[in-house]
Design a protein around this motif. Structure first.
Motif, PDB file in Angstrom:
ATOM      1  N   PHE A  82     -26.285  -8.527  88.203  1.00 53.78           N
ATOM      2  CA  PHE A  82     -27.624  -9.006  87.823  1.00 53.78           C
ATOM      3  C   PHE A  82     -28.635  -7.867  88.001  1.00 53.78           C
ATOM      4  N   VAL A  89     -28.527 -17.420  82.999  1.00 55.59           N
ATOM      5  CA  VAL A  89     -27.081 -17.150  83.065  1.00 55.59           C
ATOM      6  C   VAL A  89     -26.665 -16.854  84.503  1.00 55.59           C
ATOM      7  N   VAL A  90     -27.444 -15.992  85.161  1.00 52.18           N
ATOM      8  CA  VAL A  90     -27.077 -15.591  86.526  1.00 52.18           C
ATOM      9  C   VAL A  90     -27.111 -16.799  87.462  1.00 52.18           C
ATOM     10  N   LEU A  91     -28.173 -17.594  87.390  1.00 49.45           N
ATOM     11  CA  LEU A  91     -28.269 -18.754  88.285  1.00 49.45           C
ATOM     12  C   LEU A  91     -27.158 -19.759  88.007  1.00 49.45           C
ATOM     13  N   PHE A 139     -19.638 -10.498  83.364  1.00 54.19           N
ATOM     14  CA  PHE A 139     -19.132 -11.719  84.006  1.00 54.19           C
ATOM     15  C   PHE A 139     -17.795 -12.133  83.391  1.00 54.19           C
ATOM     16  N   VAL A 194     -24.103 -19.181  86.686  1.00 55.21           N
ATOM     17  CA  VAL A 194     -22.777 -18.697  87.103  1.00 55.21           C
ATOM     18  C   VAL A 194     -22.711 -18.534  88.618  1.00 55.21           C
ATOM     19  N   VAL A 195     -23.736 -17.918  89.202  1.00 56.26           N
ATOM     20  CA  VAL A 195     -23.721 -17.710  90.658  1.00 56.26           C
ATOM     21  C   VAL A 195     -23.742 -19.063  91.369  1.00 56.26           C
ATOM     22  N   ALA A 232     -20.266 -20.489  91.152  1.00 55.70           N
ATOM     23  CA  ALA A 232     -19.313 -19.706  91.945  1.00 55.70           C
ATOM     24  C   ALA A 232     -19.552 -19.920  93.441  1.00 55.70           C
ATOM     25  N   LEU A 254     -21.374 -10.630  91.409  1.00 59.97           N
ATOM     26  CA  LEU A 254     -22.228 -11.245  90.378  1.00 59.97           C
ATOM     27  C   LEU A 254     -23.690 -10.830  90.570  1.00 59.97           C
ATOM     28  N   ALA A 305     -33.403 -15.826  79.799  1.00 59.71           N
ATOM     29  CA  ALA A 305     -31.982 -16.034  79.461  1.00 59.71           C
ATOM     30  C   ALA A 305     -31.092 -15.392  80.520  1.00 59.71           C
ATOM     31  N   LEU A 306     -31.470 -14.164  80.921  1.00 56.52           N
ATOM     32  CA  LEU A 306     -30.693 -13.458  81.950  1.00 56.52           C
ATOM     33  C   LEU A 306     -30.703 -14.245  83.254  1.00 56.52           C
ATOM     34  N   LEU A 307     -31.894 -14.677  83.651  1.00 56.95           N
ATOM     35  CA  LEU A 307     -32.027 -15.426  84.904  1.00 56.95           C
ATOM     36  C   LEU A 307     -31.221 -16.725  84.836  1.00 56.95           C
TER      37      LEU A 307
END
Lengths: 199, 288
Positions: free
Chosen positions: A47, B191-193, A148, B195-196, B199, A43, B187-189
Motif C-alpha cells: 500500500f 482495495v487495501v482496506l 496482491f 483485502v487487509v 486477511a 499488504l 479506489a486504492l484505499l
C-alpha cells in the motif's frame, strides 16, 4: 509559490504514506497478541509502495507542456520530495515492525517496496508522457491489484516466494534500476530533443 | 407579434432511455474493461492448468475460492469505481445526456450482474468438474470440504457466498464508494482496506470472522506443504452467511443509489433499514 505548486502531487504520496503507517499502527493495536502476521505486513507495505504513482498527476498537463517554465524542472522537486516522504514513512514502518512483527523479512520487503514504488512511478511517467493528466489513480490501483494477486493466488504466490526468498533473488534491484531509467526518460519534456546515441 | 421562446427542457425530461438500455451499455463497458479481461485470462489459465492435471477442484477446494473472489470481486471493485468516476471525468458531456444521475447509478449497479454471471459460471465449472474428478484426500478416506463428504445445502451455500456473492458485492461496493467518495486514491484505499480487513480478520477470536465480507469457509489439514484433508469450518453457518452477504450486496446498491435519490430517498432509506436489520440478524444466526 512555485514550490507549493511543485509539491502538490507529493502531498498525495504523503497522505498514502501516512495512511499506510496509520493502518499498521491500528492493526498492531487491534491484533490480539500484538504481533501483526507477516502476510498483513506485506499488504500494508505494498500500500505504501504504490504511493509514488501519484507523483506525475497534473490536472493542467496540456497547459504545463506548453508553458515556458519546463515541466521537467518542476518534477526535479516533486519526484525527490515524494520519494523522500515514501522513504521516511518506510523507515518509520520498519521501526514499528521491529516490535509489531519481528519475523517479517524486512530485507526482501525493503527491496520489494523500492521496486514497486519506482515501478509505479515509472508507469505513471510513461502514461503522463502519453498525455494522461492524472495517471496516479489507475496506476496505483492496478499496481496494488497485481501485487496482491501475486500474494494471494497460489501458483503465482509460489513463483514470487521463490524469487524473493532465494539467495540469488537479485531481480528487485534490477527492477528498481530499469524502472528508474524508464521514469527518468519519460519525465523529459515532450519538446526536448530526442535521445540519440550519435551526437 | 410576440414570439414565445421554447421552454428549456431539462436533459432528464427529454425522452429518457430505459434503465435497461443504459445498463446494457454499462455492462458492455464492464465486460470490455482491460482489468476484467486480465482477471478472466488469469482464471482461464488456472482452469486450463487444472484441466491438464485433471484436478480442477483440489482438496483445499473452498480455500481456492479466493481466486475468483479476488480476481472478479476485488478487481471488480476497481472496475466499477473507474466506470462510475468516469462520469465525473466527463461531467460536461454526461450532463447533457437525457437521463438522471440516479438512473445512471442504477444502470451501473445492474452492470454488476456481469461479474456476478462470471461468478455463476465459475461456480458451475467447479461443481461440474468436481463431480467428474472429485478431490482426493491424502491418504484416501479423510474428509474433504466438498459435496459427498459435506451436507449438500451448506456446501452449496458456502460456494454461492464465497464465489457468486463475492463477485457481485465487490463491484457494487465499488459503485457506492465512487458515488460517495470520488476523491483521488479512494479506489486504492478501498482495495487495501477490503483485502487487509479480510486477511487480518480471518484470525479474529471466536466466530467474529463471520462478520467479514469474505472469509475462507474451510479448515484444512496441511503437512509438509500438502493439503491432506479439509472440512467446513466451525463458527459460521453457510446458509445464514449467504443471506448476510446478499443483504450486504443490497446495502451497497442502496448506498450507491442514495447519493442522488431525489424523490426516492424515503423508499431507499426504508429498503436500506430492512436490509441492515436483515444483515444483523443473518450474521447473528450465522455466528450462533
Amino acid at each position: 509559490m512555485r514550490w507549493v505548486v511543485a509539491l502538490r502531487p507529493a502531498r498525495t504520496v504523503g497522505v498514502v504514506a501516512l495512511g499506510a503507517l496509520a493502518l499498521l499502527l491500528v492493526l498492531w493495536a487491534l491484533v490480539p497478541d500484538h504481533v501483526v502476521p507477516p502476510f498483513v505486513v506485506h499488504l500494508v507495505a505494498l500500500f505504501l509502495a504504490v504511493g509514488p504513482a501519484y507523483l506525475m498527476d497534473d490536472e493542467a498537463l496540456e497547459v504545463a507542456q506548453t508553458a515556458p517554465r519546463r515541466r521537467s524542472l518542476r518534477l526535479r522537486v516533486t519526484v525527490p520530495v515524494g520519494f523522500a516522504a515514501c522513504g521516511v514513512a518506510w523507515l518509520l514502518m520498519l521501526a514499528v515492525l521491529s516490535q509489531a512483527s519481528p519475523d517479517a523479512p524486512v530485507g526482501s520487503l525493503t527491496w520489494q517496496v523500492a521496486g514497486v514504488a519506482v515501478g509505479a512511478w515509472a508507469a505513471s511517467a510513461v502514461l503522463s508522457r502519453r498525455g494522461v493528466p492524472c495517471p496516479g489513480g489507475v496506476v496505483a490501483a492496478v499496481s496494488v491489484l497485481v501485487a496482491f494477486t501475486e500474494l494471494l493466488i497460489g501458483p503465482l504466490r509460489a513463483v514470487v516466494e521463490t524469487l524473493t526468498t532465494a539467495p540469488s533473488a537479485s531481480w528487485w534491484p534490477v527492477v528498481v534500476v530499469l524502472a528508474a531509467l524508464v521514469g527518468v526518460v519519460s519525465c523529459r519534456d515532450v519538446a526536448a530533443p530526442r535521445l540519440s546515441l550519435t551526437s | 407579434m410576440t414570439i414565445t421562446p421554447p421552454r428549456p427542457v431539462a436533459p432528464a425530461e427529454q425522452a429518457a432511455p430505459p434503465v435497461t438500455t443504459l445498463a446494457l451499455a454499462e455492462a458492455r463497458r464492464y465486460a470490455r474493461h482491460p482489468l476484467f479481461l486480465l482477471a478472466g485470462s488469469v482464471l482461464i489459465v488456472a482452469l486450463g492448468a487444472g484441466l491438464v492435471q485433471r484436478e480442477v477442484v483440489t482438496v483445499s477446494a473452498l480455500e481456492g475460492t479466493v481466486a475468483p473472489a479476488f480476481l472478479i470481486g476485488v478487481f471488480g471493485f476497481v472496475i466499477a469505481h473507474r466506470l462510475t468516476t468516469s462520469m465525473h471525468r466527463t461531467g460536461d458531456v454526461v450532463g447533457t445526456t437525457p437521463t438522471t444521475p440516479l438512473r445512471r447509478t442504477a444502470a451501473l449497479c445492474l452492470a454488476c450482474l456481469v461479474p456476478a454471471t462470471a461468478g455463476v459460471v465459475l461456480l458451475l465449472i467447479d461443481v461440474v468438474f468436481g463431480a467428474i474428478w472429485p478431490p482426493e484426500p491424502v491418504p484416501p478416506g479423510q474428509t474433504v470440504a466438498w459435496f459427498g463428504d459435506q451436507p449438500t445445502v451448506p456446501m452449496l451455500a458456502a460456494l454461492v457466498a464465497s464465489i457468486v456473492l463475492a463477485c457481485l458485492g465487490g463491484p457494487l461496493l465499488g459503485v457506492a464508494v465512487a458515488r460517495w467518495a470520488p476523491f483521488r486514491g479512494s479506489a486504492l484505499l478501498g482495495v487495501v482496506l477490503l483485502v487487509v480487513g479480510c486477511a487480518y480478520g480471518d484470525d479474529l477470536p471466536g466466530s467474529w470472522f463471520a462478520v467479514l465480507p469474505w472469509f475462507n469457509f474451510s479448515d484444512s489439514l496441511v503437512t509438509d506443504g500438502i493439503f491432506r484433508a479439509s472440512w467446513l469450518r466451525d463458527g459460521a453457518i453457510p446458509v445464514w452467511t449467504c443471506v448476510y452477504y446478499a443483504c450486504l450486496c443490497g446495502l451497497a446498491a442502496v448506498a450507491a443509489l442514495l447519493r442522488d435519490a431525489g424523490d426516492h430517498r424515503r423508499t431507499l432509506l426504508t429498503t436500506g433499514a430492512i436490509l441492515a436489520v436483515g444483515a444483523v440478524l443473518a450474521v447473528t444466526f450465522s455466528m450462533s
